[in-house]
Each structure stands twice: as C-alpha cells, then as structure tokens.
Design an enzyme around this catalytic site. Sequence first.
Site, PDB file in Angstrom:
ATOM      1  N   LYS A  11       0.929  -1.175  -0.030  1.00  0.00           N
ATOM      2  CA  LYS A  11      -0.071  -0.157   0.170  1.00  0.00           C
ATOM      3  C   LYS A  11       0.813   1.512   0.149  1.00  0.00           C
ATOM      4  CE  LYS A  11      -3.787  -2.215   2.151  1.00  0.00           C
ATOM      5  NZ  LYS A  11      -4.984  -2.124   3.250  1.00  0.00           N
ATOM      6  N   TYR A  51     -12.229  -2.086  -3.596  1.00  0.00           N
ATOM      7  CA  TYR A  51     -12.745  -2.239  -2.301  1.00  0.00           C
ATOM      8  C   TYR A  51     -14.334  -2.172  -1.935  1.00  0.00           C
ATOM      9  CZ  TYR A  51      -8.363  -2.378   0.124  1.00  0.00           C
ATOM     10  OH  TYR A  51      -7.045  -2.657   0.735  1.00  0.00           O
ATOM     11  N   PHE A  59     -15.240   4.588   6.702  1.00  0.00           N
ATOM     12  CA  PHE A  59     -13.864   4.825   6.419  1.00  0.00           C
ATOM     13  C   PHE A  59     -13.702   4.660   4.908  1.00  0.00           C
ATOM     14  CE2 PHE A  59     -13.876   0.200   7.785  1.00  0.00           C
ATOM     15  CZ  PHE A  59     -13.500  -0.441   6.565  1.00  0.00           C
ATOM     16  N   ARG A  87      -2.045 -13.782   4.801  1.00  0.00           N
ATOM     17  CA  ARG A  87      -2.701 -12.840   5.954  1.00  0.00           C
ATOM     18  C   ARG A  87      -2.221 -13.191   6.949  1.00  0.00           C
ATOM     19  NH1 ARG A  87      -7.417 -10.345   4.207  1.00  0.00           N
ATOM     20  NH2 ARG A  87      -8.324 -10.257   6.463  1.00  0.00           N
ATOM     21  N   THR A  93      -5.473  -6.575  10.899  1.00  0.00           N
ATOM     22  CA  THR A  93      -5.705  -5.234  10.180  1.00  0.00           C
ATOM     23  C   THR A  93      -5.096  -4.107  10.989  1.00  0.00           C
ATOM     24  OG1 THR A  93      -7.822  -6.288   9.421  1.00  0.00           O
ATOM     25  CG2 THR A  93      -7.511  -3.890   9.234  1.00  0.00           C
ATOM     26  N   ARG A 104       2.350  -5.961   9.363  1.00  0.00           N
ATOM     27  CA  ARG A 104       1.877  -4.615  10.064  1.00  0.00           C
ATOM     28  C   ARG A 104       2.384  -4.266  11.422  1.00  0.00           C
ATOM     29  NH1 ARG A 104      -4.243  -6.695   7.794  1.00  0.00           N
ATOM     30  NH2 ARG A 104      -4.370  -5.521   5.745  1.00  0.00           N
ATOM     31  N   ASN A 114      -2.253   0.696   6.550  1.00  0.00           N
ATOM     32  CA  ASN A 114      -1.488  -0.640   7.377  1.00  0.00           C
ATOM     33  C   ASN A 114      -0.590  -1.483   6.302  1.00  0.00           C
ATOM     34  OD1 ASN A 114      -3.600  -1.511   5.676  1.00  0.00           O
ATOM     35  ND2 ASN A 114      -4.572  -2.503   7.162  1.00  0.00           N
ATOM     36  N   HIS A 117      -2.141  -5.360   1.754  1.00  0.00           N
ATOM     37  CA  HIS A 117      -3.561  -6.015   1.550  1.00  0.00           C
ATOM     38  C   HIS A 117      -3.294  -7.429   1.112  1.00  0.00           C
ATOM     39  CE1 HIS A 117      -7.454  -7.208  -0.222  1.00  0.00           C
ATOM     40  NE2 HIS A 117      -6.745  -7.519  -1.404  1.00  0.00           N
ATOM     41  N   GLU A 128      -9.879 -10.874  -7.402  1.00  0.00           N
ATOM     42  CA  GLU A 128      -9.006  -9.703  -7.355  1.00  0.00           C
ATOM     43  C   GLU A 128      -7.679  -9.944  -8.085  1.00  0.00           C
ATOM     44  OE1 GLU A 128      -7.889  -9.210  -2.957  1.00  0.00           O
ATOM     45  OE2 GLU A 128     -10.090  -8.604  -2.675  1.00  0.00           O
TER      46      GLU A 128
END
Length: 140
Positions: A11, A51, A59, A87, A93, A104, A114, A117, A128
């Site tokens: 990100k 998203y 948010f 993950r 998160t 993270r 963060n 993704h 995706e």
Amino acid sequence: MAIERTLSIIKPDATKRNLTGKIVAKFEEAGLRVVASKRVQLTAAQAGEFYAEHKERPFFGELVAFMISEPVVLQVLEGEGAIAKNREVMGATDPAQAAEGTIRKEFALSKGENSAHGSDSEAAAAREIAFFFSGLELVG
Ligand code: RTP
Ligand code: MG
C-alpha cells in the site's frame, strides 16, 4: 494443502517509505513466490471498485483517498495455502493487534495505513487477481 494464488498489494504508506523490498522478503521467507508484479498508480474508480465491499463503511472515502495517494505494488503470490499464509504474514488489520514479526506490526502506521492488502478467500483471490492481471502476466 493445495497450491494457491492470492493478490497482494503493497500500500501507499509502504511504497512511500521505500519498504517494498522488506515486505516482499517477508512473503518470500514464508515460502510464497512472486509470480506477477507491477507498480501502478490507482485511480479513484479502480480503488473504489476494488474495495466495493466496504462502500457503506464510514472509512470508505478515507480508504480510497489513501489508496490513490501514492503508487502501489500489485503482486500475485503463489504457494501452499497462499491465501491464509499471506494474511498470517501481514498480521491483523490494526497494527496494535498484529502479532510480533508480522508486516503490519513492523511497518503499519495505523489501522487505515497498514502497509499491505491480501485476499481473504478463494473467491476474493480469483476476483482480485483477475481485476488487476491478465493471464499473460502470470508466469508460474
Ligand atoms: P485488506 O482488505 O486491505 O487486506 O485489509 P483487511 O482484510 O485486514 O481489512 P478490511 O476489514 O478488509 O479493511 C480494508 C482496509 O480498510 C482500511 N480500514 N480502515 N479506519 C478504519 O477503521 C479502517 N478499517 C479498515 C484498512 O486499510 C484495511 O486494510
Ligand atoms: Mg479485506
């Protein structure tokens, strides 16, 4: 466990701080292989569609603005149980909840900014990956 592919995004907070290599190293150390990779500047339309599941969340506007604030690195990661493994390596998160040694925990600035993704299911991974990559760009 089956060999899977999952979509990873490094990100804007991480690309901006020149952390791409350190983040990719975490995935590689966990046994995931980068089978596609590109650095792009997302548009608001692309980030919003990507998203879309969060469209009604408070948010959402902030998330889209963040995701287009700097280039991102889109990658397809492959390996045994790649979806869950990705993950696990990213961590929770919210960096305050993330386990020691996770991306993270080490790099994220906040719950919003963060650093990474990762697709959260087989269906999400398929959607995706197809959203950002053509078959020709995937080189196993
Ligand atoms: P991601 O989809 O980016 O892999 O993250 P995730 O599954 O861990 O978290 P998710 O609930 O899907 O949220 C997507 C992204 O939205 C931002 N967010 N901000 N400010 C907030 O309360 C908040 N909550 C979520 C984060 O960038 C999160 O990764
Ligand atoms: Mg998610």
